[in-house]
Write a protein that holds these residues in place. Structure first.
Motif, PDB file in Angstrom:
ATOM      1  N   SER A  13       1.587  54.715  -3.733  1.00  0.00           N
ATOM      2  CA  SER A  13       0.714  54.342  -2.552  1.00  0.00           C
ATOM      3  C   SER A  13      -0.692  55.169  -2.574  1.00  0.00           C
ATOM      4  O   SER A  13      -0.489  56.443  -2.704  1.00  0.00           O
ATOM      5  N   PRO A  14      -1.839  54.654  -2.282  1.00  0.00           N
ATOM      6  CA  PRO A  14      -3.194  55.467  -2.286  1.00  0.00           C
ATOM      7  C   PRO A  14      -2.936  56.697  -1.343  1.00  0.00           C
ATOM      8  O   PRO A  14      -3.388  57.603  -1.585  1.00  0.00           O
ATOM      9  N   ILE A  15      -2.186  56.415  -0.060  1.00  0.00           N
ATOM     10  CA  ILE A  15      -2.206  57.421   0.866  1.00  0.00           C
ATOM     11  C   ILE A  15      -1.435  58.372   0.441  1.00  0.00           C
ATOM     12  O   ILE A  15      -1.841  59.856   0.666  1.00  0.00           O
ATOM     13  N   ARG A  16      -0.104  58.343  -0.332  1.00  0.00           N
ATOM     14  CA  ARG A  16       0.630  59.353  -0.614  1.00  0.00           C
ATOM     15  C   ARG A  16      -0.144  60.060  -1.638  1.00  0.00           C
ATOM     16  O   ARG A  16      -0.063  61.247  -2.031  1.00  0.00           O
ATOM     17  N   VAL A  17      -0.567  59.267  -2.792  1.00  0.00           N
ATOM     18  CA  VAL A  17      -1.286  59.949  -3.843  1.00  0.00           C
ATOM     19  C   VAL A  17      -2.541  60.867  -3.468  1.00  0.00           C
ATOM     20  O   VAL A  17      -2.737  62.044  -3.881  1.00  0.00           O
ATOM     21  N   ILE A  18      -3.409  60.270  -2.476  1.00  0.00           N
ATOM     22  CA  ILE A  18      -4.489  61.099  -1.884  1.00  0.00           C
ATOM     23  C   ILE A  18      -3.795  62.378  -1.201  1.00  0.00           C
ATOM     24  O   ILE A  18      -4.473  63.546  -1.402  1.00  0.00           O
ATOM     25  N   ALA A  19      -2.764  62.358  -0.477  1.00  0.00           N
ATOM     26  CA  ALA A  19      -2.108  63.447   0.370  1.00  0.00           C
ATOM     27  C   ALA A  19      -1.909  64.514  -0.708  1.00  0.00           C
ATOM     28  O   ALA A  19      -2.198  65.507  -0.512  1.00  0.00           O
ATOM     29  N   LEU A 142      -9.149  61.829 -10.325  1.00  0.00           N
ATOM     30  CA  LEU A 142      -8.842  60.866 -10.967  1.00  0.00           C
ATOM     31  C   LEU A 142      -7.435  59.903 -10.469  1.00  0.00           C
ATOM     32  O   LEU A 142      -7.561  58.702 -10.253  1.00  0.00           O
ATOM     33  N   MET A 143      -6.418  60.776  -9.980  1.00  0.00           N
ATOM     34  CA  MET A 143      -5.257  60.268  -9.199  1.00  0.00           C
ATOM     35  C   MET A 143      -5.910  59.427  -7.783  1.00  0.00           C
ATOM     36  O   MET A 143      -5.192  58.326  -7.549  1.00  0.00           O
ATOM     37  N   SER A 144      -6.590  60.131  -7.423  1.00  0.00           N
ATOM     38  CA  SER A 144      -7.104  59.576  -5.825  1.00  0.00           C
ATOM     39  C   SER A 144      -7.886  58.312  -6.118  1.00  0.00           C
ATOM     40  O   SER A 144      -7.817  57.218  -5.564  1.00  0.00           O
ATOM     41  N   ILE A 145      -9.066  58.183  -7.119  1.00  0.00           N
ATOM     42  CA  ILE A 145      -9.960  57.201  -7.344  1.00  0.00           C
ATOM     43  C   ILE A 145      -9.120  56.079  -8.151  1.00  0.00           C
ATOM     44  O   ILE A 145      -9.451  54.842  -8.072  1.00  0.00           O
ATOM     45  N   GLU A 146      -8.300  56.345  -9.126  1.00  0.00           N
ATOM     46  CA  GLU A 146      -7.244  55.296  -9.926  1.00  0.00           C
ATOM     47  C   GLU A 146      -6.434  54.509  -9.229  1.00  0.00           C
ATOM     48  O   GLU A 146      -5.959  53.483  -9.628  1.00  0.00           O
ATOM     49  N   HIS A 147      -5.999  55.027  -7.900  1.00  0.00           N
ATOM     50  CA  HIS A 147      -4.938  54.132  -7.225  1.00  0.00           C
ATOM     51  C   HIS A 147      -5.596  53.190  -6.214  1.00  0.00           C
ATOM     52  O   HIS A 147      -4.946  52.421  -5.671  1.00  0.00           O
ATOM     53  N   GLY A 148      -6.759  53.676  -5.606  1.00  0.00           N
ATOM     54  CA  GLY A 148      -7.265  53.090  -4.636  1.00  0.00           C
ATOM     55  C   GLY A 148      -8.122  51.829  -4.788  1.00  0.00           C
ATOM     56  O   GLY A 148      -8.448  51.450  -5.937  1.00  0.00           O
ATOM     57  N   GLY A 149      -8.761  50.972  -4.005  1.00  0.00           N
ATOM     58  CA  GLY A 149      -9.597  50.021  -3.785  1.00  0.00           C
ATOM     59  C   GLY A 149     -11.006  50.282  -4.534  1.00  0.00           C
ATOM     60  O   GLY A 149     -11.441  51.361  -4.152  1.00  0.00           O
ATOM     61  N   ALA A 150     -11.631  49.562  -5.143  1.00  0.00           N
ATOM     62  CA  ALA A 150     -12.797  49.768  -5.490  1.00  0.00           C
ATOM     63  C   ALA A 150     -13.941  50.067  -4.366  1.00  0.00           C
ATOM     64  O   ALA A 150     -15.043  50.747  -4.757  1.00  0.00           O
ATOM     65  N   ASP A 151     -13.594  49.467  -3.367  1.00  0.00           N
ATOM     66  CA  ASP A 151     -14.821  49.505  -2.288  1.00  0.00           C
ATOM     67  C   ASP A 151     -14.679  51.020  -1.296  1.00  0.00           C
ATOM     68  O   ASP A 151     -15.313  51.089  -0.432  1.00  0.00           O
ATOM     69  N   ARG A 152     -13.519  51.702  -1.754  1.00  0.00           N
ATOM     70  CA  ARG A 152     -13.365  52.956  -1.029  1.00  0.00           C
ATOM     71  C   ARG A 152     -13.236  53.978  -2.088  1.00  0.00           C
ATOM     72  O   ARG A 152     -12.669  55.070  -1.417  1.00  0.00           O
ATOM     73  N   ARG A 153     -13.825  54.105  -3.345  1.00  0.00           N
ATOM     74  CA  ARG A 153     -13.717  55.100  -4.004  1.00  0.00           C
ATOM     75  C   ARG A 153     -14.346  56.239  -3.902  1.00  0.00           C
ATOM     76  O   ARG A 153     -13.923  57.400  -4.073  1.00  0.00           O
ATOM     77  N   TRP A 159     -11.381  63.033  -0.759  1.00  0.00           N
ATOM     78  CA  TRP A 159     -10.372  63.816  -0.189  1.00  0.00           C
ATOM     79  C   TRP A 159     -10.055  65.071  -1.222  1.00  0.00           C
ATOM     80  O   TRP A 159      -9.584  65.904  -0.672  1.00  0.00           O
ATOM     81  N   PRO A 160      -9.823  65.054  -2.478  1.00  0.00           N
ATOM     82  CA  PRO A 160      -9.712  66.266  -3.351  1.00  0.00           C
ATOM     83  C   PRO A 160     -10.693  67.224  -3.021  1.00  0.00           C
ATOM     84  O   PRO A 160     -10.251  68.418  -3.108  1.00  0.00           O
ATOM     85  N   GLN A 161     -12.153  66.700  -2.953  1.00  0.00           N
ATOM     86  CA  GLN A 161     -13.195  67.428  -2.562  1.00  0.00           C
ATOM     87  C   GLN A 161     -13.019  68.299  -1.169  1.00  0.00           C
ATOM     88  O   GLN A 161     -13.262  69.575  -0.961  1.00  0.00           O
ATOM     89  N   VAL A 162     -12.230  67.800  -0.111  1.00  0.00           N
ATOM     90  CA  VAL A 162     -11.971  68.379   0.957  1.00  0.00           C
ATOM     91  C   VAL A 162     -11.148  69.686   0.779  1.00  0.00           C
ATOM     92  O   VAL A 162     -11.088  70.624   1.658  1.00  0.00           O
ATOM     93  N   GLY A 163     -10.362  69.416  -0.357  1.00  0.00           N
ATOM     94  CA  GLY A 163      -9.486  70.758  -0.778  1.00  0.00           C
ATOM     95  C   GLY A 163     -10.343  72.109  -0.901  1.00  0.00           C
ATOM     96  O   GLY A 163      -9.523  73.181  -0.702  1.00  0.00           O
ATOM     97  N   VAL A 164     -11.596  71.972  -1.071  1.00  0.00           N
ATOM     98  CA  VAL A 164     -12.316  73.217  -1.307  1.00  0.00           C
ATOM     99  C   VAL A 164     -12.778  73.607   0.049  1.00  0.00           C
ATOM    100  O   VAL A 164     -12.192  74.994   0.198  1.00  0.00           O
TER     101      VAL A 164
END
Length: 455
Positions: A13-19, A142-153, A159-164
């Motif tokens: 799921s995008p939520i779990r992958v993004i987390a 890539l994991m975040s962008i390739e799991h989610g919808g095209a309109d929310r890329r 979100w990985p950028q928020v890791g900074v």
């Protein structure tokens, strides 16, 4: 009638992958920033004590730069395997490598104990940190962008950028608490080691989360169709040269802005202004906390208005603000120093929010890990690695922060040029193969020009 508990989100799921991506990148950047902050505060005294303060600080920052030099190598190595065997396994390895290297810094003997071997070992561990981080960023995005919808890329990739800022916040927070609660002698003796040792426990948490997520569905498509590149980085150079150049150029100014406003500020406040180190740490802490909200906000705005307009607004704002930034620091007012840092990081967030999606969308799926990693990490040498060193040298040579401001503006002009030669990537179809060849070179006909039918 009994009710069963709600099932956990599926591993794909995008939520779990993004987390998983967010937590992993936060831990990786905690490790990386912890080293940079320690270089500004203690490494010059513990590992280069026989040099003048300025030279010792320059040498400490030079060991920091080694990590940036190693990052492209990590991007090439792990990018290759990310495009060849998958994203998930690579992300587990990069997190483990980073965590072990950081933990070992925490047990490293100082110059006083083992002499010249101490800075040599320090540089070696920093190099390993850079290798791990070089492979980390591309996979997490890539994991975040390739799991989610095209309109929310744009939002998903932010979100990985928020890791900074999350990692910076954690590193500055831990160092800030220790610095504020310990005497100078105790902090230099053993207190600085605690945050590095803490990294070992944090990495275990990140590893547990990452091993439970599913592989990227877009990579699975490439694998099933037997379209994997044999030598991805060579294909990137041959088929995506303008995308690679655009990614590097767009990244340079962003990096210079960030490391000038968050890392060099620590040296400027303590060395030039003679203020307590907690003033700079607290300013960075507050600015990083706000970036936790600002980065996804600007990522979402790029889904609505496009990557380039949002990115460009941040670059222009940062170029103007740098000439306000140092005069505010020179007031020695804690409130104005915080204001200077917060606004600076707001403009950085406007660039950094859409950056991940912008760079990843420039490359096709079969080459995306290698292309995005190389474009992002090579620019780190010219940007983040050199920014604190150049800032120190410019102030020493010219005696004015105006020289630093002009340097930041020059770097931002490179970023603007990178955006100018790139397409607007928001509506690019990630499933499509790029258009390559002579026609791919025009700004309106990019190497990745296939678009969604609804665009």
């Amino acid at each position: 009638m009994s009710t069963s508990p709600s099932p956990a989100p599926p591993t794909g799921s995008p939520i779990r992958v993004i987390a998983a991506s967010l937590i992993g990148t936060s831990l990786e950047w905690y490790d990386f920033f912890l080293y940079g902050s320690a270089a500004a505060l203690v490494f010059n005294k513990l590992f280069f004590p026989d040099f003048e303060p300025l030279v010792g600080t320059l040498l400490a920052f030079a060991t920091t730069a080694v990590g940036f030099v190693a990052r492209p190598l990590g991007g090439v190595v792990f990018g290759h395997f990310g495009d060849r065997v998958g994203r998930k396994g690579v992300l587990v390895i990069t997190l483990l490598l980073m965590g072990i290297a950081t933990f070992l810094v925490g047990v490293l003997p100082t110059y006083e104990a083992i002499g010249v071997a101490a800075p040599i070992l320090l540089v070696t561990l920093r190099f390993l940190q850079g290798i791990g981080l070089g492979g980390e960023w591309g996979g997490a995005v890539l994991m975040s962008i390739e799991h989610g919808g095209a309109d929310r890329r744009g939002l998903n990739a932010s979100w990985p950028q928020v890791g900074v800022p999350a990692g910076n916040l954690l590193a500055a927070g831990v160092l800030g608490v220790l610095s504020a609660t310990m005497a100078e002698e105790a902090f230099l003796s053993w207190g600085w080691r605690v945050p590095f040792l803490l990294s070992g426990a944090l990495v275990l948490v990140g590893l547990w989360i990452r091993v439970t997520i599913a592989e990227s569905p877009l990579f699975a498509e490439v694998e099933q169709a037997n379209r994997k590149a044999r030598v991805p980085i060579l294909e990137v150079i041959m088929t995506h040269p303008r995308s690679l150049l655009s990614a590097m150029a767009a990244r340079i100014g962003t990096d210079v802005v960030f490391y000038t406003f968050t890392l060099y500020i620590l040296t400027y406040i303590t060395g030039t202004l003679g203020l307590d180190r907690t003033v700079g740490l607290n300013a960075v802490l507050i600015g990083s906390a706000l970036q936790l909200v600002l980065i996804p906000l600007f990522g979402a705005l790029s889904d609505r208005y496009g990557r380039r307009p949002v990115y460009l607004a941040g670059a222009v704002g940062a170029g103007v603000w740098v000439f306000v930034f140092f005069p505010l620091l020179d007031t020695r007012s804690t409130a104005l120093i915080v204001l200077a840092t917060v606004v600076a990081l707001l403009f950085h967030a406007a660039m950094y929010g859409p950056q991940a999606a912008f760079i990843a969308e420039l490359f096709s799926t079969r080459l995306r890990y290698s292309g995005a990693s190389m474009g992002y990490q090579v620019a780190g040498i010219l940007g983040g690695a050199l920014a604190p060193i150049i800032a120190l040298s410019l102030l020493d040579a010219f005696g004015t922060t105006l020289a630093i401001g002009l340097y930041v503006v020059a770097a931002l002009l490179i970023t603007v040029a990178g955006l100018a030669i790139a397409p607007e990537t928001r509506d690019i179809d990630l499933h499509a193969e790029p258009v390559t060849g002579p026609s791919a070179g025009s700004p309106t006909g990019p190497e990745t020009s296939a678009r969604h039918p609804t665009a």
